[in-house]
Design an enzyme around this catalytic site. Structure first.
Site, mmCIF file in Angstrom:
data_model
loop_
_atom_site.group_PDB
_atom_site.id
_atom_site.type_symbol
_atom_site.label_atom_id
_atom_site.label_comp_id
_atom_site.label_asym_id
_atom_site.label_seq_id
_atom_site.Cartn_x
_atom_site.Cartn_y
_atom_site.Cartn_z
ATOM 1 N N ASN A 26 0.812 -1.216 0.000
ATOM 2 C CA ASN A 26 0.000 0.000 0.000
ATOM 3 C C ASN A 26 0.847 1.268 0.000
ATOM 4 O O ASN A 26 0.300 2.362 -0.105
ATOM 5 C CB ASN A 26 -0.929 0.023 1.220
ATOM 6 C CG ASN A 26 -2.080 -0.961 1.083
ATOM 7 O OD1 ASN A 26 -2.369 -1.445 -0.004
ATOM 8 N ND2 ASN A 26 -2.739 -1.259 2.186
ATOM 9 N N ASP A 119 -9.896 -3.338 -5.540
ATOM 10 C CA ASP A 119 -10.645 -4.507 -5.081
ATOM 11 C C ASP A 119 -12.111 -4.151 -4.854
ATOM 12 O O ASP A 119 -12.419 -3.059 -4.380
ATOM 13 C CB ASP A 119 -10.055 -5.038 -3.770
ATOM 14 C CG ASP A 119 -8.660 -5.589 -3.977
ATOM 15 O OD1 ASP A 119 -8.387 -6.045 -5.095
ATOM 16 O OD2 ASP A 119 -7.854 -5.547 -3.040
ATOM 17 N N ASP A 308 -7.796 -4.399 6.606
ATOM 18 C CA ASP A 308 -7.131 -5.437 5.808
ATOM 19 C C ASP A 308 -6.732 -6.642 6.647
ATOM 20 O O ASP A 308 -6.448 -7.710 6.093
ATOM 21 C CB ASP A 308 -5.877 -4.857 5.142
ATOM 22 C CG ASP A 308 -6.198 -3.709 4.204
ATOM 23 O OD1 ASP A 308 -6.221 -3.924 2.990
ATOM 24 O OD2 ASP A 308 -6.421 -2.592 4.702
ATOM 25 N N VAL A 330 -15.307 0.151 7.894
ATOM 26 C CA VAL A 330 -14.594 0.947 6.895
ATOM 27 C C VAL A 330 -15.179 0.748 5.497
ATOM 28 O O VAL A 330 -15.514 1.708 4.811
ATOM 29 C CB VAL A 330 -13.088 0.609 6.911
ATOM 30 C CG1 VAL A 330 -12.343 1.440 5.874
ATOM 31 C CG2 VAL A 330 -12.505 0.868 8.304
#
Length: 455
Positions: A26, A119, A308, A330
């Site tokens: 990321n 995604d 994540d 989120v």
């Protein structure tokens, strides 16, 4: 025709040994975009070998930026001629094009980027990015094929984000460093990857001040120069390895990821009973002989539990004692991988309403999951594959572990007509008789002793 790759996973017992994690997935692509702002060459070390790097490198080369990739090192230098249009061929591949708007406006005075992808975990609109650039003096038009922008010179502005968006914060950072005057970001994202990007820009000559109240102040400078950096280890990858070791009752030592990037994750696993060995070289987690306890976890922005991390955590829940709760705050579609685990025999129930009090005004999508622990999983694309990979470590032929559906286990016949959320809360009360769970009470979860899971 593109053929999908097939992963064949055969369990081989507990996972034991050492693993080195590379730089953050990321973070690497954002550093690559920031490097295009420098007048000289920049180098990024400890880069991960992921597809994101190749896609971002191709985008930069299409813009006239020179990119050299040599194993774990990426070298980037601005070319003599900048082409301010990201080709349509990159539409939908990832979300990096939106971050190029600000740098392209500085380099060419205009920019076009195609529609972004990423995604399918939920809505990630670009309106925060667009409004921030407009606040800084850019003319921005969102079309059906992408985003057009132009500006003679960006100006500093006071920008308050409605939500601490990582991408929007990064867009403002890379747009403000060369803008005229001062920019103040309120309610900014403070994830480690954002701070690491700010530090890289500072090495390039940017003037950035970080405040503890989610406020970032940037004073624009005339130009930036090249710089070098070493990416910190990927905290998603590190957590996945720690979880894999716990899932298989093994002992995995994770090197390369600083402890400060895993503070909340370590505490969450420790509350489940995991035993840790932490030093300057590695982080190691092992499960106690009696197994891990169930838990209730709520995802949040940093420093809360990272969204994540919840995929490997969900697999770990299936191997823990009792019923566990995961509340996603989120992304509304982050639980897209759950059907893959259900196909492998995991007992998980997903709800489209909060069982412990809503935190964010999310639409009615599946965002909360309850799972009952078991012993073993029976086997029959990116995040879904990650869940299958870790679930595959547990596959045992012909063994289901006596699992029960969380909404039917110990359910009296007269409760059959109750709404699923009510049944789940009553079941949670039966699982945790000493700790009452009240529907609609924010932040109170079974097993949390009145604390928010992220605290």
């Amino acid at each position: 025709m593109i053929e999908d790759k097939v992963w064949l996973i055969e369990p081989s017992g507990p996972l034991r040994g050492d693993v080195e994690v590379r730089g953050s997935k990321n973070g690497v692509s954002k550093h690559m975009v920031a490097a295009m702002l420098g007048t000289g060459e920049s180098s990024i070390h400890n880069a991960p070998e992921v597809g994101e790097v190749g896609i971002t490198a191709a985008m930069l080369e299409a813009l006239g930026i020179h990119v050299k990739i040599n194993e774990q090192e990426i070298r980037i230098e601005k070319g003599k001629e900048i082409r301010p249009q990201v080709p349509h061929a990159f539409s939908g591949l990832n979300r990096i094009p939106i971050l190029m708007l600000g740098p392209l406006l500085h380099l060419a005075g205009e920019a076009f980027v195609p529609l972004v992808g990423g995604d399918p975990i939920g809505r990630r609109p670009v309106n925060f990015h667009v409004e921030a650039l407009r606040s800084m003096g850019a003319e921005v038009e969102v079309g059906e094929d992408g985003i057009y922008a132009k500006a003679t010179r960006l100006r500093g502005a006071r920008i308050e984000l409605p939500y601490p968006s990582v991408g929007a914060t990064e867009t403002i950072l890379m747009s403000a460093v060369l803008a005229e005057g001062k920019t103040v970001i309120k309610n900014a994202a403070m994830e480690p990857e954002v701070v690491e990007l700010a530090l890289f820009l500072q090495r390039m000559g940017a003037r950035i001040e970080l405040s503890p109240d989610r406020r970032i102040v940037i004073e624009g400078v005339p130009e930036l120069h090249g710089a070098q950096t070493w990416l910190s280890g990927d905290r998603i990858e590190a957590f996945s390895y720690l979880a894999a070791g716990l899932i298989t009752r093994g002992e995995v030592r994770v090197h390369g990821c600083p402890q400060d990037r895993l503070v909340t994750a370590i505490t969450t696993l420790a509350r489940m009973g995991a035993q840790f060995e932490i030093n300057d070289d590695y982080i190691c987690a092992t499960a106690p002989p009696e197994g891990l306890r169930s838990a209730a976890v709520q995802t949040d922005t940093h420093p809360g539990f990272m969204t994540d991390w919840q995929t490997p955590l969900m697999v770990l829940f299936t191997q823990s004692q009792g019923m566990s709760v995961l509340h996603e705050t989120v992304f509304e579609n982050r639980l897209v991988y759950v059907p893959a685990l259900q196909e492998m025999g995991c007992e998980i129930e997903v709800f489209d309403q909060c069982l412990g009090g809503p935190r964010l005004p999310l639409p009615r999508h599946q965002r909360q999951a309850l799972g009952r622990g078991a012993r073993g999983v029976q086997a029959t694309r990116r995040r879904r594959d990650a869940a299958r990979h870790q679930g595959g470590l547990l596959r045992r032929a012909g063994r289901r572990g006596g699992r029960r559906h969380v909404t039917t286990a110990r359910r009296p016949a007269h409760r059959a007509g109750l709404p699923p959320a009510v049944r789940a809360v009553r079941l949670a009360r039966s699982e945790y008789p000493q700790r009452r769970v009240k529907a609609g009470e924010p932040g109170v979860w079974p097993g949390s002793a009145g604390r928010r899971p992220s605290e």
